[in-house]
Each structure stands twice: as C-alpha cells, then as structure tokens.
Design a protein around this motif. Structure first.
Motif, PDB file in Angstrom:
ATOM      1  N   ALA A 116     -24.565 139.824  15.768  1.00  0.00           N
ATOM      2  CA  ALA A 116     -25.644 139.389  16.658  1.00  0.00           C
ATOM      3  C   ALA A 116     -27.014 139.808  16.148  1.00  0.00           C
ATOM      4  N   ILE A 117     -27.041 140.760  15.204  1.00  0.00           N
ATOM      5  CA  ILE A 117     -28.295 141.298  14.678  1.00  0.00           C
ATOM      6  C   ILE A 117     -28.788 140.525  13.474  1.00  0.00           C
ATOM      7  N   GLN A 118     -27.855 140.149  12.585  1.00  0.00           N
ATOM      8  CA  GLN A 118     -28.232 139.589  11.302  1.00  0.00           C
ATOM      9  C   GLN A 118     -29.157 138.377  11.381  1.00  0.00           C
ATOM     10  N   PRO A 119     -28.982 137.447  12.321  1.00  0.00           N
ATOM     11  CA  PRO A 119     -29.910 136.313  12.371  1.00  0.00           C
ATOM     12  C   PRO A 119     -31.360 136.724  12.613  1.00  0.00           C
ATOM     13  N   ASN A 178     -28.983 147.480   5.948  1.00  0.00           N
ATOM     14  CA  ASN A 178     -29.992 146.724   6.683  1.00  0.00           C
ATOM     15  C   ASN A 178     -29.334 145.795   7.698  1.00  0.00           C
ATOM     16  N   GLY A 179     -29.827 145.842   8.919  1.00  0.00           N
ATOM     17  CA  GLY A 179     -29.311 144.952   9.944  1.00  0.00           C
ATOM     18  C   GLY A 179     -28.002 145.379  10.560  1.00  0.00           C
ATOM     19  N   THR A 180     -27.501 146.549  10.207  1.00  0.00           N
ATOM     20  CA  THR A 180     -26.288 147.046  10.846  1.00  0.00           C
ATOM     21  C   THR A 180     -26.652 147.668  12.188  1.00  0.00           C
ATOM     22  N   HIS A 183     -28.382 150.978  11.810  1.00  0.00           N
ATOM     23  CA  HIS A 183     -29.799 150.810  11.487  1.00  0.00           C
ATOM     24  C   HIS A 183     -30.603 150.521  12.749  1.00  0.00           C
ATOM     25  N   MET A 184     -30.132 149.564  13.542  1.00  0.00           N
ATOM     26  CA  MET A 184     -30.904 149.121  14.691  1.00  0.00           C
ATOM     27  C   MET A 184     -30.955 150.166  15.800  1.00  0.00           C
ATOM     28  N   ALA A 185     -29.917 150.989  15.917  1.00  0.00           N
ATOM     29  CA  ALA A 185     -29.945 152.061  16.915  1.00  0.00           C
ATOM     30  C   ALA A 185     -31.083 153.026  16.628  1.00  0.00           C
ATOM     31  N   ALA A 186     -31.247 153.398  15.364  1.00  0.00           N
ATOM     32  CA  ALA A 186     -32.325 154.311  14.985  1.00  0.00           C
ATOM     33  C   ALA A 186     -33.685 153.628  15.058  1.00  0.00           C
ATOM     34  N   PRO A 201     -31.331 152.453   3.644  1.00  0.00           N
ATOM     35  CA  PRO A 201     -30.047 151.767   3.844  1.00  0.00           C
ATOM     36  C   PRO A 201     -29.056 152.091   2.733  1.00  0.00           C
ATOM     37  N   TYR A 202     -27.795 152.235   3.111  1.00  0.00           N
ATOM     38  CA  TYR A 202     -26.703 152.436   2.153  1.00  0.00           C
ATOM     39  C   TYR A 202     -25.757 151.246   2.229  1.00  0.00           C
TER      40      TYR A 202
END
Length: 340
Positions: A116-119, A178-180, A183-186, A201-202
């Motif tokens: 749901a994040i990647q787009p 990126n986009g995980t 990532h988005m929580a932080a 990002p890893y």
C-alpha cells in the motif's frame, strides 16, 4: 484421452475397429455430450499442480515466518506442494509484478503492508495494487519498534527527540528499505515529532540488523520478531513499539503514540493473487486456513512477538488496502519523502 471419454468410447465403438453405423455414431455423440460436464468439472478442480507463494522481499524478513508456515499447512491440506520463492527487488515491485503477470492460476503473493506504500513512494511502479491484485486474506499484524545500542546517548523516546532537535539531520535511522513499513513508521514519527533525521535504507532485515550491530546507524526501525532476540540478549535497547497501544509481551515499553500522538501503526502481512485467479480457489484457501485461527503454533508465535493472527478473508484485506493507500500518500508528503 481422460477417463470419462475413454469409458464412453468403450461403450459405443465397433468391435474389431470396423466403421461405426450411423446409430452408433449418434450414440457416441450423445454420450460425449453427457460426459462433457464431468470433463469440465475435472478441469476446474483446484489445485491441479504445485502452488507457488512468491515473497517479493529479501530472504530472512519477517514475512517469511507466516509465509512458510502457511505454505507447509496448505501443502498438507491441498495434497500438493506449496512452494515459497523469494523474489526481491525494487521494494517488492519485482516479485509483485511477477505474480500479477502469472497466468497459471497457481501463483500467490505473500506481502507486507508495503504494497500500500510503494505507489506513493514510486509513482512509476508499473502496477495498481487495487485493480491488478486479487485479495485473498489479511494474514496477521505485528508491531515494530525503535531500537538503539545499550551505549546510546539516550535511552527513551523523549531523549531521541531531544538529540535529533539538538543536531538536525545528524541522527540516523536504518530500515529494511525505501518504502517499507519500517521506513514509513520512522518517517511518520519524525514528521509528527518535528525532527529531522537521516534515513539509511538496507536491502532487507538481515542487512539492517548487521548494519545496526556494526554501529552504522544510531536507531533501528524494525519488526519486533527481529528486534526481540537482540533486546533479550543485551545487544539492543527498545525505546518504544509502533503499535497504537502497548503490546502484551512488552508491557513496560511505551507505544510511540504515547509520546507523539497519531504515530501508532502496525505492519501487516497478506496473501494476494493475480486477477485471473479462480474465485473457488480463493474460497478454498480461506477455508483451509481457517483452523489456524484457534490455538495454532503460528498464532502462538505471532503473539510471542507482539503480533496477532487474523486470517480474515478477502473483504477485510481489500478494505485495508483501500484505507491505507491515501494515508501513505499523506505521510510521504508530511515527511518530505521524494518519490523515486
């Protein structure tokens, strides 16, 4: 020739291979017409070959725990192998596109909420998860957390915020890509806490934990299943969990929403299929997974790391996806994340 047709031909063919009479030909035509529904029913039986579950992330991530457990369970219930394949790349886009393009009606995707994040992060991702993926089931949810090393200069969320404000852009946090969701929580926490910190990002959770333990980042944003062993063995200190409320297994660890309201989120795992997937196959998968909701080893394992096993079916998953996509577009804007 299948068994049904062989039986019909055996009943009406002429002995000795002689040409059939008109009467026999008529009987054969009628008998084959009667047998046709049975033949079509055999064709529709699902599954009739091994099933693939593609995990579009690097090996060793949190989604593999429920993914491989479900594959083993379905293999026993369906009577055919259910094979897990990891196909990482582009934040999950590579493997997800392979599932969308599959035409064998035996390929599934086991994904995280990153679908749901990647787009929002990759506008040119090349697919629309709402229109090109068929929801099968929301599998589970889990909390994430922010972890620092035991010798960190701060030991709670308030200290993290103070350190970031004292030196904007100097504090670093690592995620699994990126986009995980990690990532988005932080990013969401930082944006609403009014801090500027640097994202590192890893490529997956395995590389993330290695980089954190090596001292390459100040804070690790990860799922609790990955963090807890390091916390329990003294290699990490958990500042807070990302779930909207404290999790039962860590009653003394605050939710980040207690310090910065509106930042509590969970990571979720789900099964999707291509749009051409048979509806009866979706129904069967949901039915075969239903017994796991009560007292299963998977449910116990998820609960032990602050998660919850759901196995809801397609309707709830479709609603989860529709609800979250606008949220992540908003977070990307708030956090100033540049689309890739």
């Amino acid at each position: 020739m299948d068994g049904a047709r062989r039986a019909v031909v055996a009943c009406v063919e002429s002995p000795g291979g002689k040409p059939m009479s008109i009467a026999r030909r008529t009987a054969l035509t009628a008998a084959l017409a009667i047998a046709a529904p049975a033949v079509r029913a055999q064709t529709r039986t699902w599954p009739n070959r091994p099933v693939r579950i593609i995990i579009p992330y690097a090996p060793g991530g949190p989604v593999e725990i429920p993914g491989r457990f479900i594959a083993e369970h379905l293999s026993a219930r369906l009577g055919l192998p259910v094979i897990v394949e990891t196909r990482p790349g582009a934040g999950g886009a590579v493997g997800t596109k392979q599932v969308i393009a599959a035409t064998d009606q035996h390929t599934l995707a086991m994904v995280t909420g990153a679908v749901a994040i990647q787009p929002a992060v990759q506008p040119d991702i090349g697919y629309d998860p709402v229109t090109e993926l068929l929801p099968v089931s929301l599998v589970s949810t889990a909390s994430m957390g922010f972890m620092v090393r035991p010798n960190a200069a701060f030991r709670d969320l308030q200290g993290l915020i103070a350190a970031a404000k004292a030196a904007p852009g100097r504090l670093t946090y690592g995620s699994s890509g990126n986009g995980t969701t990690t990532h988005m929580a932080a990013a969401l926490f930082g944006a609403r806490a009014g801090i500027t910190w640097q994202h590192v990002p890893y490529r997956g959770g395995g590389q993330l934990i290695s980089g954190f333990l090596a001292g390459d980042v100040d804070v690790m944003s990860g799922d609790l299943a990955t963090l807890l062993p390091h916390v329990q063995e003294g290699r990490g200190l958990l500042l807070g969990v990302t779930a909207p409320e404290r999790v039962p297994v860590l009653p003394d660890v605050p939710s980040i929403a207690e310090v910065v309201p509106g930042t509590g989120i969970t990571i979720w795992f789900a099964l999707f299929a291509p749009r051409n997937f048979p509806e009866d196959a979706v129904a069967r998968i949901v039915a075969e997974l239903a017994p796991l909701r009560s007292g299963s080893a998977l449910g116990e394992r998820m609960a032990a790391t602050g998660g919850q096993l759901l196995l809801t079916g397609p309707a709830e998953l479709a609603e989860q996806l529709r609800r979250e996509m606008p949220l992540w577009r908003q977070v990307v804007a708030e956090a100033g994340i540049r689309p890739e």
